[in-house]
Design a protein around this motif. Structure first.
Motif, short mmCIF file in Angstrom:
data_model
loop_
_atom_site.label_atom_id
_atom_site.label_comp_id
_atom_site.label_asym_id
_atom_site.label_seq_id
_atom_site.Cartn_x
_atom_site.Cartn_y
_atom_site.Cartn_z
N CYS A 122 39.96 6.46 -9.03
CA CYS A 122 40.54 5.13 -9.22
C CYS A 122 42.06 5.19 -9.06
CB CYS A 122 40.16 4.59 -10.60
SG CYS A 122 40.63 2.89 -10.84
N ALA A 123 42.68 6.26 -9.58
CA ALA A 123 44.13 6.42 -9.41
C ALA A 123 44.48 6.53 -7.93
CB ALA A 123 44.60 7.66 -10.17
N LEU A 124 43.66 7.25 -7.17
CA LEU A 124 43.94 7.42 -5.74
C LEU A 124 43.77 6.10 -4.99
CD1 LEU A 124 42.31 10.91 -5.10
CD2 LEU A 124 44.75 10.35 -5.09
N GLU A 169 42.76 -0.15 -25.59
CA GLU A 169 42.60 -1.35 -24.77
C GLU A 169 43.42 -1.27 -23.49
OE1 GLU A 169 43.68 -1.45 -28.00
OE2 GLU A 169 41.66 -1.71 -28.80
N THR A 170 44.46 -0.47 -23.49
CA THR A 170 45.32 -0.30 -22.31
C THR A 170 45.46 1.19 -22.06
OG1 THR A 170 46.55 -2.25 -23.07
CG2 THR A 170 47.53 -0.99 -21.27
N PRO A 171 44.41 1.78 -21.48
CA PRO A 171 44.36 3.26 -21.43
C PRO A 171 45.10 3.85 -20.24
CG PRO A 171 42.24 2.35 -20.78
CD PRO A 171 43.19 1.19 -20.96
N TYR A 172 46.04 3.12 -19.66
CA TYR A 172 46.80 3.70 -18.56
C TYR A 172 48.25 3.23 -18.62
CZ TYR A 172 46.37 -0.88 -16.38
OH TYR A 172 46.45 -2.23 -16.14
N LEU A 173 49.13 3.98 -17.97
CA LEU A 173 50.53 3.60 -17.85
C LEU A 173 50.94 3.69 -16.39
CD1 LEU A 173 52.01 5.68 -20.83
CD2 LEU A 173 51.64 3.21 -20.78
N GLN A 174 51.81 2.78 -15.98
CA GLN A 174 52.31 2.78 -14.60
C GLN A 174 53.83 2.71 -14.63
OE1 GLN A 174 50.23 -1.08 -13.79
NE2 GLN A 174 49.61 -0.05 -11.91
N ILE A 175 54.49 3.34 -13.68
CA ILE A 175 55.92 3.13 -13.49
C ILE A 175 56.20 2.93 -12.01
CG2 ILE A 175 56.72 4.33 -15.57
CD1 ILE A 175 57.19 6.83 -13.97
N GLY A 176 57.29 2.23 -11.72
CA GLY A 176 57.66 1.96 -10.34
C GLY A 176 56.96 0.72 -9.81
N GLU A 177 56.52 0.78 -8.59
CA GLU A 177 55.95 -0.37 -7.87
C GLU A 177 54.50 -0.56 -8.33
OE1 GLU A 177 56.33 -3.40 -6.26
OE2 GLU A 177 57.89 -2.29 -5.17
N SER A 178 54.33 -1.19 -9.49
CA SER A 178 53.04 -1.09 -10.19
C SER A 178 52.08 -2.26 -9.95
CB SER A 178 53.30 -0.96 -11.70
OG SER A 178 53.97 -2.11 -12.16
N LYS A 179 52.53 -3.36 -9.36
CA LYS A 179 51.67 -4.55 -9.32
C LYS A 179 50.49 -4.43 -8.36
CE LYS A 179 55.04 -7.96 -10.92
NZ LYS A 179 55.64 -9.29 -10.66
N TYR A 180 50.74 -3.91 -7.16
CA TYR A 180 49.67 -3.85 -6.16
C TYR A 180 48.46 -3.07 -6.68
CZ TYR A 180 53.57 -5.04 -3.09
OH TYR A 180 54.66 -5.64 -2.53
N GLY A 181 48.71 -1.98 -7.39
CA GLY A 181 47.62 -1.09 -7.79
C GLY A 181 47.06 -1.38 -9.17
N TYR A 224 55.66 4.97 -7.04
CA TYR A 224 54.56 4.52 -7.88
C TYR A 224 53.89 5.73 -8.52
CZ TYR A 224 50.12 2.45 -9.35
OH TYR A 224 49.03 2.07 -10.08
N CYS A 225 53.93 5.79 -9.84
CA CYS A 225 53.27 6.86 -10.59
C CYS A 225 52.37 6.20 -11.64
CB CYS A 225 54.27 7.73 -11.35
SG CYS A 225 55.53 8.51 -10.34
N LEU A 226 51.29 6.87 -11.97
CA LEU A 226 50.45 6.37 -13.04
C LEU A 226 49.78 7.51 -13.78
CD1 LEU A 226 47.12 4.86 -11.67
CD2 LEU A 226 48.66 6.23 -10.29
N PHE A 275 46.95 12.37 -14.01
CA PHE A 275 48.29 11.98 -13.56
C PHE A 275 48.29 11.88 -12.05
CE2 PHE A 275 48.51 14.46 -17.40
CZ PHE A 275 49.37 13.74 -18.21
N ALA A 276 48.98 10.89 -11.50
CA ALA A 276 49.06 10.77 -10.05
C ALA A 276 50.38 10.12 -9.66
CB ALA A 276 47.89 9.96 -9.50
N SER A 277 50.90 10.52 -8.50
CA SER A 277 52.15 9.93 -8.03
C SER A 277 52.25 10.02 -6.53
CB SER A 277 53.34 10.66 -8.65
OG SER A 277 53.56 11.88 -8.00
N ASP A 278 53.08 9.13 -5.97
CA ASP A 278 53.46 9.29 -4.58
C ASP A 278 54.64 10.26 -4.53
OD1 ASP A 278 55.64 7.64 -5.41
OD2 ASP A 278 55.92 7.03 -3.33
N THR A 279 55.24 10.45 -3.35
CA THR A 279 56.35 11.40 -3.25
C THR A 279 57.53 10.84 -2.47
OG1 THR A 279 55.31 12.31 -1.27
CG2 THR A 279 54.92 13.50 -3.35
N ARG A 280 57.53 9.52 -2.24
CA ARG A 280 58.60 8.96 -1.41
C ARG A 280 59.80 8.56 -2.26
NH1 ARG A 280 56.85 5.21 3.35
NH2 ARG A 280 56.13 7.28 3.98
N THR A 281 60.99 8.97 -1.82
CA THR A 281 62.20 8.45 -2.43
C THR A 281 63.01 7.80 -1.32
OG1 THR A 281 63.61 10.37 -2.02
CG2 THR A 281 62.26 10.40 -4.02
N SER A 282 63.79 6.81 -1.68
CA SER A 282 64.64 6.22 -0.66
C SER A 282 65.94 5.72 -1.26
CB SER A 282 63.92 5.08 0.06
OG SER A 282 63.64 4.04 -0.83
#
Lengths: 250, 250
Positions: free
Chosen positions: B174-176, B142-154, B3-5, B15-22
């Motif tokens: 807010c990103a955190l 109107e949409t001042p952010y972008l998300q990639i990956g597992e984006s729904k929860y956040g 999850y990155c945003l 900019f913020a991201s997690d670091t897990r890959t699987s």
């Protein structure tokens, strides 16, 4: 899509759902997805549904037919335990899908996922998720809620707030916030919202609500929630060290 | 999953991201998904990535190679506009996927989705989502952010809080929270978290953080967030009318 959820706390059960169905963005309708069946003063069942609407209606009508028939081998009137009721719904669901599939070759998805909750006199209240394959799982003390449909958006607030000891009303507010968050982020989930509250051992639904965006209670809840979140960000979260430095230098 | 945003506010970019890959639940690793490239004092780029790790590394190495080569027809050193940089990344991404696919018949998904953000001297800061197909879209007011990956929860917390006028620090918090909510609900997104803050016209990253669960700032943020949410539910949300009646009768 759809979003329904049910919560089990020490004081009883809470059920909530949206009412939007869609067969494409140009075929959007409103349907009740929260179905209550009370049998005398001794048993009450609530069914929530997500998936194929025809399959769902087939199941609900079969449930009614079996309850009306004196000679039905099993019905919600006669099942001994809540688990038996969940298994029964699973059997109906599989049969409904098979009948729809038989003799036709379309790619329509006939599956429906159900939540069954309620209480039978002499048993604890309980909640089951009934998979399209007909099998089922119950909630656990560590996972005291079930979701079906578009479940990801509204999950974090449930994970943070829902604990067995909270009140039925707090659980209901949390369910409404979870639904509201989902509606804000996903157009396939929409108002009005349906709510049913089943206190432990009441053996009947004590509160049944239908909330639209302009229903005073729901409007007040949305406003309070939004304003409080903004206030947390403004006043309550820890500052980064460089923000403190910026203040010191003023 | 990942999850990155990235968020664009009036004061700049976060900019913020997690670091897990699987590669399956038994092959979980930690990788940096937030890549910063600063060129002199006149341009800075941040790339976030979600998808096939080999494709991502192919792209990042091609970016570096082009920057080092004096005769490269295009590179992050020479692109005129941020949009050109996004198109360039898209071209590399498509090429990387093609090279991986060529001559092999596995079912591996080689796609990678990227976020490119940054600023080139003389232009506004900007953010682009680069699709695996190579095309791209920018944020809007109107949409001042972008998300990639597992984006729904956040997503719900971003929809409620992110507005162009909020500070870079509030956007970071807010990103955190968005990442924290996602990690709580989905095991494929995991710590530590990477953060980069790029104030408008600074043309360099002023703050770069790596936060683990026990990093004091992150631990304090999680605690404050959780406690404040519980307090809202306890004290700040409107009561149902029957709750008021219950109180009156005492």
């Amino acid at each position: 899509m759809t979003y329904c959820l049910a919560i089990k706390v020490d004081d009883g059960l809470v059920f909530a759902s949206d009412t939007r169905t869609s067969a494409g963005v140009d075929d959007v309708r409103t349907y009740n997805k929260l179905h209550v069946t009370e049998v005398g003063n001794e048993r009450v069942f609530v069914i929530l549904s997500a998936g194929n609407l025809a399959t769902t209606q087939w199941i609900l009508n079969a449930v009614r037919r079996d309850m009306d028939a004196a000679d039905a081998p099993i019905s919600l009137r006669t099942v001994k335990h809540m688990y038996d009721a969940a298994e029964y719904l699973g059997t109906l669901s599989v049969r409904a899908q098979k009948e729809s599939t038989y003799g036709q070759y379309s790619n329509v998805d006939f599956r429906t996922t159900l939540i069954l909750g309620g209480q039978i006199l002499g048993e604890d209240p309980s909640l089951y998720l009934v998979y399209p394959e007909g099998n089922c799982i119950s909630v656990s003390p560590e996972t005291p809620y079930l979701q079906i449909g578009e479940s990801k958006y509204g999950k974090p607030i449930l994970d943070r707030i829902i604990r067995p000891h909270i009140s039925l009303e707090d659980a209901t507010r949390c369910a409404l916030v979870s639904l509201d968050s989902t509606m804000k982020s996903n157009l396939t989930v929409g108002p009005p919202l349906d709510v049913a509250i089943l206190p432990r051992n009441s053996l009947k639904i004590t509160h049944r609500l239908r909330l639209d965006l302009d229903t005073p209670y729901y409007a007040a809840l949305k406003k309070a929630w939004g304003e409080n979140l903004e206030r947390i960000f403004r006043d309550e979260l820890p500052k980064f060290d460089w923000e403190a430095q910026q203040q010191t230098m003023l």
